[in-house]
Design a protein around this motif. Structure first.
Motif, PDB file in Angstrom:
ATOM      1  N   MET A 273      -7.630   2.873   5.590  1.00 22.77           N
ATOM      2  CA  MET A 273      -8.349   1.982   4.725  1.00 22.77           C
ATOM      3  C   MET A 273      -7.338   1.208   3.900  1.00 22.77           C
ATOM      4  SD  MET A 273     -11.175   2.769   1.828  1.00 22.77           S
ATOM      5  CE  MET A 273     -10.208   2.680   0.358  1.00 22.77           C
ATOM      6  N   ASP A 274      -7.616  -0.053   3.685  1.00 20.65           N
ATOM      7  CA  ASP A 274      -6.800  -0.914   2.836  1.00 20.65           C
ATOM      8  C   ASP A 274      -7.731  -1.570   1.826  1.00 20.65           C
ATOM      9  OD1 ASP A 274      -5.116  -2.766   1.676  1.00 20.65           O
ATOM     10  OD2 ASP A 274      -4.475  -3.671   3.559  1.00 20.65           O
ATOM     11  N   PHE A 275      -7.491  -1.316   0.556  1.00 19.38           N
ATOM     12  CA  PHE A 275      -8.317  -1.833  -0.531  1.00 19.38           C
ATOM     13  C   PHE A 275      -7.395  -2.650  -1.418  1.00 19.38           C
ATOM     14  CE2 PHE A 275     -10.655  -1.526  -4.539  1.00 19.38           C
ATOM     15  CZ  PHE A 275     -11.965  -1.692  -4.118  1.00 19.38           C
ATOM     16  N   SER A 276      -7.380  -3.963  -1.222  1.00 16.25           N
ATOM     17  CA  SER A 276      -6.398  -4.816  -1.891  1.00 16.25           C
ATOM     18  C   SER A 276      -7.052  -5.883  -2.746  1.00 16.25           C
ATOM     19  CB  SER A 276      -5.524  -5.505  -0.848  1.00 16.25           C
ATOM     20  OG  SER A 276      -4.878  -4.560  -0.037  1.00 16.25           O
ATOM     21  N   PRO A 277      -6.540  -6.069  -3.979  1.00 14.42           N
ATOM     22  CA  PRO A 277      -7.047  -7.146  -4.832  1.00 14.42           C
ATOM     23  C   PRO A 277      -6.627  -8.501  -4.271  1.00 14.42           C
ATOM     24  CG  PRO A 277      -5.174  -6.075  -5.859  1.00 14.42           C
ATOM     25  CD  PRO A 277      -5.487  -5.301  -4.618  1.00 14.42           C
ATOM     26  N   THR A 278      -7.512  -9.473  -4.365  1.00 15.59           N
ATOM     27  CA  THR A 278      -7.196 -10.823  -3.882  1.00 15.59           C
ATOM     28  C   THR A 278      -7.184 -11.839  -5.013  1.00 15.59           C
ATOM     29  OG1 THR A 278      -9.516 -11.279  -3.371  1.00 15.59           O
ATOM     30  CG2 THR A 278      -8.149 -10.353  -1.589  1.00 15.59           C
ATOM     31  N   SER A 279      -7.399 -11.383  -6.250  1.00 19.88           N
ATOM     32  CA  SER A 279      -7.405 -12.303  -7.385  1.00 19.88           C
ATOM     33  C   SER A 279      -7.040 -11.561  -8.667  1.00 19.88           C
ATOM     34  CB  SER A 279      -8.792 -12.933  -7.542  1.00 19.88           C
ATOM     35  OG  SER A 279      -9.745 -11.940  -7.897  1.00 19.88           O
ATOM     36  N   ASN A 280      -6.846 -12.296  -9.731  1.00 18.96           N
ATOM     37  CA  ASN A 280      -6.620 -11.784 -11.091  1.00 18.96           C
ATOM     38  C   ASN A 280      -5.298 -11.073 -11.322  1.00 18.96           C
ATOM     39  OD1 ASN A 280      -8.976 -12.898 -11.896  1.00 18.96           O
ATOM     40  ND2 ASN A 280     -10.082 -10.992 -12.186  1.00 18.96           N
ATOM     41  N   GLY A 281      -4.322 -11.253 -10.452  1.00 13.47           N
ATOM     42  CA  GLY A 281      -2.977 -10.763 -10.724  1.00 13.47           C
ATOM     43  C   GLY A 281      -2.776  -9.261 -10.751  1.00 13.47           C
ATOM     44  N   CYS A 282      -3.556  -8.493 -10.037  1.00 16.99           N
ATOM     45  CA  CYS A 282      -3.322  -7.050  -9.975  1.00 16.99           C
ATOM     46  C   CYS A 282      -1.981  -6.786  -9.297  1.00 16.99           C
ATOM     47  CB  CYS A 282      -4.422  -6.360  -9.175  1.00 16.99           C
ATOM     48  SG  CYS A 282      -6.018  -6.427  -9.976  1.00 16.99           S
ATOM     49  N   ILE A 283      -1.349  -5.714  -9.699  1.00 17.23           N
ATOM     50  CA  ILE A 283      -0.020  -5.406  -9.184  1.00 17.23           C
ATOM     51  C   ILE A 283      -0.038  -5.050  -7.706  1.00 17.23           C
ATOM     52  CG2 ILE A 283       1.921  -3.806  -9.383  1.00 17.23           C
ATOM     53  CD1 ILE A 283       1.268  -3.683 -12.400  1.00 17.23           C
ATOM     54  N   ARG A 284      -0.968  -4.198  -7.312  1.00 22.37           N
ATOM     55  CA  ARG A 284      -1.013  -3.783  -5.909  1.00 22.37           C
ATOM     56  C   ARG A 284      -2.358  -3.160  -5.595  1.00 22.37           C
ATOM     57  NH1 ARG A 284       0.393   2.047  -5.537  1.00 22.37           N
ATOM     58  NH2 ARG A 284       0.878   1.793  -3.360  1.00 22.37           N
ATOM     59  N   GLY A 285      -2.594  -2.962  -4.309  1.00 19.87           N
ATOM     60  CA  GLY A 285      -3.802  -2.300  -3.860  1.00 19.87           C
ATOM     61  C   GLY A 285      -3.478  -0.890  -3.409  1.00 19.87           C
ATOM     62  N   ILE A 286      -4.434  -0.271  -2.766  1.00 19.71           N
ATOM     63  CA  ILE A 286      -4.220   1.069  -2.219  1.00 19.71           C
ATOM     64  C   ILE A 286      -4.456   1.032  -0.712  1.00 19.71           C
ATOM     65  CG2 ILE A 286      -4.777   2.278  -4.346  1.00 19.71           C
ATOM     66  CD1 ILE A 286      -7.562   2.803  -3.226  1.00 19.71           C
ATOM     67  N   LYS A 287      -3.739   1.912  -0.026  1.00 21.58           N
ATOM     68  CA  LYS A 287      -3.817   1.915   1.427  1.00 21.58           C
ATOM     69  C   LYS A 287      -3.646   3.337   1.942  1.00 21.58           C
ATOM     70  CE  LYS A 287      -1.969  -0.689   5.279  1.00 21.58           C
ATOM     71  NZ  LYS A 287      -1.074  -1.772   5.668  1.00 21.58           N
ATOM     72  N   CYS A 288      -4.406   3.659   2.970  1.00 21.90           N
ATOM     73  CA  CYS A 288      -4.237   4.927   3.675  1.00 21.90           C
ATOM     74  C   CYS A 288      -4.555   4.677   5.141  1.00 21.90           C
ATOM     75  CB  CYS A 288      -5.165   6.004   3.112  1.00 21.90           C
ATOM     76  SG  CYS A 288      -5.007   7.562   4.019  1.00 21.90           S
ATOM     77  N   THR A 289      -3.574   4.898   5.993  1.00 22.70           N
ATOM     78  CA  THR A 289      -3.791   4.683   7.426  1.00 22.70           C
ATOM     79  C   THR A 289      -3.820   6.002   8.204  1.00 22.70           C
ATOM     80  OG1 THR A 289      -1.414   4.352   7.762  1.00 22.70           O
ATOM     81  CG2 THR A 289      -2.747   2.386   7.381  1.00 22.70           C
ATOM     82  N   ALA A 290      -3.816   7.127   7.494  1.00 23.59           N
ATOM     83  CA  ALA A 290      -3.850   8.434   8.156  1.00 23.59           C
ATOM     84  C   ALA A 290      -5.210   8.690   8.795  1.00 23.59           C
ATOM     85  CB  ALA A 290      -3.546   9.537   7.148  1.00 23.59           C
TER      86      ALA A 290
ATOM     87  N   ARG B 213     -10.299  -7.187  -1.005  1.00 19.40           N
ATOM     88  CA  ARG B 213     -10.455  -7.197   0.446  1.00 19.40           C
ATOM     89  C   ARG B 213     -10.435  -5.733   0.862  1.00 19.40           C
ATOM     90  NH1 ARG B 213      -5.420  -8.711   3.745  1.00 19.40           N
ATOM     91  NH2 ARG B 213      -5.002  -6.653   2.976  1.00 19.40           N
ATOM     92  N   VAL B 214     -11.461  -5.294   1.606  1.00 16.62           N
ATOM     93  CA  VAL B 214     -11.543  -3.918   2.068  1.00 16.62           C
ATOM     94  C   VAL B 214     -11.500  -3.927   3.595  1.00 16.62           C
ATOM     95  CG1 VAL B 214     -12.929  -1.804   2.098  1.00 16.62           C
ATOM     96  CG2 VAL B 214     -12.924  -3.249   0.059  1.00 16.62           C
ATOM     97  N   VAL B 215     -10.514  -3.220   4.141  1.00 19.67           N
ATOM     98  CA  VAL B 215     -10.376  -3.107   5.595  1.00 19.67           C
ATOM     99  C   VAL B 215     -10.457  -1.629   5.926  1.00 19.67           C
ATOM    100  CG1 VAL B 215      -8.880  -3.546   7.578  1.00 19.67           C
ATOM    101  CG2 VAL B 215      -8.899  -5.156   5.649  1.00 19.67           C
ATOM    102  N   PHE B 216     -11.417  -1.232   6.740  1.00 22.93           N
ATOM    103  CA  PHE B 216     -11.618   0.174   7.027  1.00 22.93           C
ATOM    104  C   PHE B 216     -10.693   0.721   8.110  1.00 22.93           C
ATOM    105  CE2 PHE B 216     -15.563  -0.953   4.904  1.00 22.93           C
ATOM    106  CZ  PHE B 216     -15.623   0.067   3.975  1.00 22.93           C
ATOM    107  N   CYS B 217     -10.236  -0.092   9.011  1.00 24.82           N
ATOM    108  CA  CYS B 217      -9.323   0.374  10.062  1.00 24.82           C
ATOM    109  C   CYS B 217      -8.152  -0.602  10.170  1.00 24.82           C
ATOM    110  CB  CYS B 217     -10.049   0.490  11.392  1.00 24.82           C
ATOM    111  SG  CYS B 217     -11.366   1.707  11.379  1.00 24.82           S
ATOM    112  N   PRO B 218      -7.196  -0.520   9.240  1.00 27.68           N
ATOM    113  CA  PRO B 218      -6.078  -1.481   9.269  1.00 27.68           C
ATOM    114  C   PRO B 218      -5.182  -1.254  10.469  1.00 27.68           C
ATOM    115  CG  PRO B 218      -5.752   0.114   7.504  1.00 27.68           C
ATOM    116  CD  PRO B 218      -7.089   0.408   8.131  1.00 27.68           C
TER     117      PRO B 218
END
Length: 95
Positions: free
Chosen positions: A1-18, A90-95
Motif C-alpha cells: 500500500m502507498d498512501f501519499s499526500p499530493t497537496s499541502n506540503g506534507c513531508i512524506r507519505g507511508i508505504k508498505c509493499t510487504a 493518493r492511495v495505491v493498494f498494490c504498488p
C-alpha cells in the motif's frame, strides 16, 4: 500500500509493499487475511488496555516488514505522520 499526500506540503507519505497476508504468522491467519493479536488473544499484552504496553513478537513482525506502520500503541515517532487539514492523498493498494 502507498498512501501519499499530493497537496499541502506534507513531508512524506507511508508505504508498505510487504505481502502481509502471505507471510502472516499461523496464529493470526484469518480467511482472506491476517488478524491483529488483540482480536485473537484478547490479553493486555496485545490489546494494551493498561496503557503501559510495549512491542511484542507480532508487532515486531509487522514493523520489520512495514517500517512506516504504527504497529502497537505507543510505537515510536518514526511511525507517526500528520498533514494539515484539507490535504489530498493518493492511495495505491498494490504498488
Amino acid at each position: 500500500m502507498d498512501f501519499s499526500p499530493t497537496s499541502n506540503g506534507c513531508i512524506r507519505g507511508i508505504k508498505c509493499t510487504a505481502d502481509i497476508n502471505g507471510q502472516c504468522p499461523a496464529q493470526l491467519k484469518a480467511p482472506g487475511g491476517c488478524n491483529n493479536p488483540c482480536t485473537v488473544f484478547k490479553t493486555d499484552q496485545y490489546c494494551c488496555n493498561s496503557g503501559s504496553c510495549g512491542p511484542t513478537n507480532f508487532s515486531k513482525f509487522f514493523k520489520d516488514r512495514c517500517p512506516d506502520a504504527y504497529s502497537y500503541p505507543k510505537d515510536d515517532q518514526t511511525s507517526t505522520f500528520t498533514c494539515p487539514g484539507g490535504t489530498n492523498y493518493r492511495v495505491v493498494f498494490c504498488p
